[in-house]
Design a protein around this motif. Structure first.
Motif, PDB file in Angstrom:
ATOM      1  N   UNK A  47      32.051  30.764  50.602  1.00  0.00           N
ATOM      2  CA  UNK A  47      33.568  31.482  50.363  1.00  0.00           C
ATOM      3  C   UNK A  47      32.566  32.152  49.207  1.00  0.00           C
ATOM      4  N   UNK A  48      32.742  34.024  50.150  1.00  0.00           N
ATOM      5  CA  UNK A  48      32.235  34.600  48.766  1.00  0.00           C
ATOM      6  C   UNK A  48      33.018  35.047  48.629  1.00  0.00           C
ATOM      7  N   UNK A  49      33.439  35.582  46.537  1.00  0.00           N
ATOM      8  CA  UNK A  49      34.890  35.855  46.223  1.00  0.00           C
ATOM      9  C   UNK A  49      34.128  37.065  44.797  1.00  0.00           C
ATOM     10  N   UNK A  50      35.225  37.827  44.846  1.00  0.00           N
ATOM     11  CA  UNK A  50      34.829  38.759  43.697  1.00  0.00           C
ATOM     12  C   UNK A  50      36.101  39.406  43.277  1.00  0.00           C
ATOM     13  N   UNK A  51      35.941  39.809  41.769  1.00  0.00           N
ATOM     14  CA  UNK A  51      38.075  40.168  41.072  1.00  0.00           C
ATOM     15  C   UNK A  51      37.674  41.614  40.971  1.00  0.00           C
ATOM     16  N   UNK A  52      38.977  42.257  41.013  1.00  0.00           N
ATOM     17  CA  UNK A  52      39.555  43.177  39.752  1.00  0.00           C
ATOM     18  C   UNK A  52      40.576  42.826  39.385  1.00  0.00           C
ATOM     19  N   UNK A  53      41.131  44.378  38.652  1.00  0.00           N
ATOM     20  CA  UNK A  53      42.573  44.169  38.457  1.00  0.00           C
ATOM     21  C   UNK A  53      43.414  45.331  38.508  1.00  0.00           C
ATOM     22  N   UNK A  54      44.327  44.810  39.082  1.00  0.00           N
ATOM     23  CA  UNK A  54      45.684  46.274  38.914  1.00  0.00           C
ATOM     24  C   UNK A  54      46.701  45.977  37.526  1.00  0.00           C
ATOM     25  N   UNK A  55      46.126  46.713  36.991  1.00  0.00           N
ATOM     26  CA  UNK A  55      46.916  46.771  35.284  1.00  0.00           C
ATOM     27  C   UNK A  55      48.173  47.692  34.999  1.00  0.00           C
ATOM     28  N   UNK A  56      49.017  47.113  34.930  1.00  0.00           N
ATOM     29  CA  UNK A  56      49.967  48.106  34.870  1.00  0.00           C
ATOM     30  C   UNK A  56      49.862  48.419  33.293  1.00  0.00           C
ATOM     31  N   UNK A  57      50.219  50.070  33.643  1.00  0.00           N
ATOM     32  CA  UNK A  57      50.597  50.390  31.961  1.00  0.00           C
ATOM     33  C   UNK A  57      51.129  50.258  31.157  1.00  0.00           C
ATOM     34  N   UNK A  58      52.355  49.039  31.534  1.00  0.00           N
ATOM     35  CA  UNK A  58      53.042  48.389  30.515  1.00  0.00           C
ATOM     36  C   UNK A  58      52.802  47.266  29.883  1.00  0.00           C
ATOM     37  N   UNK A  59      51.204  46.885  30.423  1.00  0.00           N
ATOM     38  CA  UNK A  59      50.590  45.693  30.445  1.00  0.00           C
ATOM     39  C   UNK A  59      50.905  44.920  29.188  1.00  0.00           C
ATOM     40  N   UNK A  60      51.827  43.140  29.008  1.00  0.00           N
ATOM     41  CA  UNK A  60      51.955  42.791  28.149  1.00  0.00           C
ATOM     42  C   UNK A  60      50.366  41.775  28.007  1.00  0.00           C
ATOM     43  N   UNK A  61      49.980  41.843  29.006  1.00  0.00           N
ATOM     44  CA  UNK A  61      48.845  40.903  28.915  1.00  0.00           C
ATOM     45  C   UNK A  61      47.926  40.678  29.804  1.00  0.00           C
TER      46      UNK A  61
END
Length: 539
Positions: free
Chosen positions: A282-296
């Motif tokens: 299985x081939x996998x890639x990732x991105x990021x869902x970034x909350x504007x108030x992200x704490x980490x």
């Protein structure tokens, strides 16, 4: 010489009597070039539109006229096709070689399209020469007109998400391998909006966003998911759907989905995950869902998804249904057309196959492996040039014989209501697209289709779309109303298979010459092959 804005306006005005002067015009000027890209960390020769990879989005509203001037700065002919745009009565501009002459190097062509009676999420792509493996694709969105109700509130943001498998080899190397009669190896990675890693989408906590997800890849079905979030499906290729929620969604090659995602989790970053289906490994890639108030940053393991489970995907596909009470591009409900109460006039059964012809790899439909003619089929039809193709060169049922080469064209009657069964006897997931049309996906199951299979058809709220999957050793059945005169491409979206013959053309014919049935050839149409030098109409 490149056309100016005013030249484009003159062309647009010259056709207003056909497309309707009351509908707005949107103008686009695109320059198609090569450029260096690094989607998987290795420099490649990509195809850029106005310097962008992927190309720019097209934003439009139902019935808009799109005037798209494309200048080909490549060193080889080029064409763009518009997946899901129906080109009502105007297959001349569908942008595949069976309908449209390629744009020569150093020249331009102006597409004059109308998104007539359409809404939804689609994409464009280059259709010639395996260019799709180098880029040149982008998103298309068609919004509802202001007075037409939409079955959900306006989202806080509306984003195109183009996912797809990708090779690190240049498209010229891949094409040479196919031309030599060889199969391609598995793709090297997966991209999200042109990036093998590092894609990020910023959201505000508590708000809801629309994601228009299209699989613009070359062969793999992909599963899309967001860590800790559910997705509410609202639209599939121009049809508003029942609003079911999913933790992950299978998007087969060539397909498009719209989902609503609410940023309802604690303020931090979350994985966006895309992985291949029915492959080993299985081939996998990732991105990021970034909350504007992200704490980490993102934390925890990458969320797992389905891998080789066919039943899981089949059951999800069956759960996707039309919202019968919602409006589509017009104010009347989508359920007002009772497709299940119409008698079909013909059954067409299509079986895909793979094999060798003269010791070279080929792919076929009903044993015929398509070879392009020296002249686009639609032009040969219009100018009545004999010997280019033969209607009936492909049967409407599997012949069971060995693979052979031909320029396959199937004739059908205008306004017929037809049942098409896609039979997949191979150990792959197949994906089929029909240009110029939507169709109702009335059934799918494992094994061999028989007339008794009709007992399980969904004749009430099947989803209407333009690209459908067929699972391994399985069948999928559709109903289609042939109300769009022209020459239309039926193709596998498994792009190496399409390139090596797994496609054909459906000639929807009427003897009428009325503009109500089909527009005349565009005044600016390019001519090529045996149609070279033929006059279209005075510009």
């Amino acid at each position: 010489m490149r056309l100016t804005y005013w030249s484009l306006l003159c062309i647009a005005v010259s056709v207003f009597a056909i497309v309707g002067a009351e509908d707005p015009y949107r103008f686009f000027d695109w320059n198609v070039t090569y450029g260096d890209i690094w989607p998987l960390g290795v420099r490649q020769q990509g195809i850029l539109i106005n310097g962008q990879f992927p190309g720019p989005d097209i934003h439009s509203v139902t019935n808009d006229n799109l005037i798209i001037n494309v200048f080909n700065s490549l060193d080889e002919p080029f064409l763009i096709s518009w997946s899901g745009i129906q080109q009502r009565r105007n297959s001349y501009v569908d942008g595949v070689y069976g309908t449209t002459c390629p744009i020569p190097p150093g020249k331009n062509f102006t597409y004059i399209l109308q998104v007539k009676d359409q809404i939804g999420s689609f994409y464009y792509f280059p259709s010639l020469g395996f260019h799709k493996a180098a880029g040149g694709f982008g998103g298309i969105r068609i919004l509802s007109r202001p007075r037409i109700p939409v079955p959900f509130p306006d989202p806080a943001g509306d984003y195109t998400i183009l996912i797809g498998d990708w090779y690190m080899s240049n498209h010229t190397d891949l094409r040479a391998r196919l031309d030599g009669g060889h199969k391609l190896p598995p793709p090297d990675g997966i991209l999200i909006n042109g990036r093998g890693s590092g894609y990020a989408l910023t959201v505000e906590q508590g708000k809801t966003y629309r994601l228009r997800i299209s699989n613009v890849g070359l062969q793999n079905s992909l599963n899309f998911r967001i860590q800790g979030h559910t997705m509410k499906l609202v639209e599939v290729e121009g049809t508003h759907t029942l609003q079911s929620s999913y933790s992950s969604l299978d998007v087969h090659v060539g397909q498009s989905y719209s989902v609503l995602v609410t940023a309802d989790q604690p303020g931090q970053d979350y994985y966006i995950v895309v992985s291949t289906r029915f492959t080993n490994p299985v081939n996998t890639t990732t991105g990021v869902l970034h909350y504007s108030n992200s704490a980490g940053p993102v934390s925890g393991p990458i969320p797992g998804g389905p891998t080789i489970q066919i039943d899981w995907s089949l059951n999800q596909a069956r759960s996707i249904r039309t919202n019968l009470t919602a409006s589509g591009p017009r104010p009347n409900p989508q359920g007002s057309y009772h497709y299940g109460m119409i008698n079909t006039t013909r059954t067409i059964r299509l079986a895909n196959s793979a094999g060798q012809v003269s010791d070279k790899q080929r792919y076929a439909v009903n044993s015929v492996s398509f070879v392009p003619a020296d002249t686009p089929l639609k032009l040969a039809d219009y100018f009545q040039i004999g010997g280019v193709f033969r209607v009936g060169s492909i049967q409407d049922y599997p012949t069971g014989g060995g693979i052979y080469l031909d320029t396959s064209v199937m004739g059908v009657d205008y306004r017929a209501f037809v049942e098409i069964v896609f039979q997949n006897g191979e150990d792959i997931v197949q994906s089929w697209h029909i240009s110029g049309y939507y169709f109702w996906v009335v059934g799918m199951d494992g094994g061999q289709w028989t007339e008794a299979s009709r007992a399980q058809y969904n004749l009430r709220d099947a989803v209407s779309r333009c690209t459908v999957q067929v699972y391994p050793m399985s069948w999928t059945a559709i109903y289609i109303a042939l109300d769009n005169v022209g020459m239309w491409n039926i193709r596998s979206e498994f792009w190496a298979r399409q390139y090596l013959g797994q496609q054909f053309y459906l000639r929807v014919y009427t003897s009428s010459t009325s503009l109500r049935d089909e527009y005349p050839i565009p005044k600016n149409a390019l001519t090529c092959g045996r149609a070279s030098g033929r006059r279209t109409r005075p510009l």
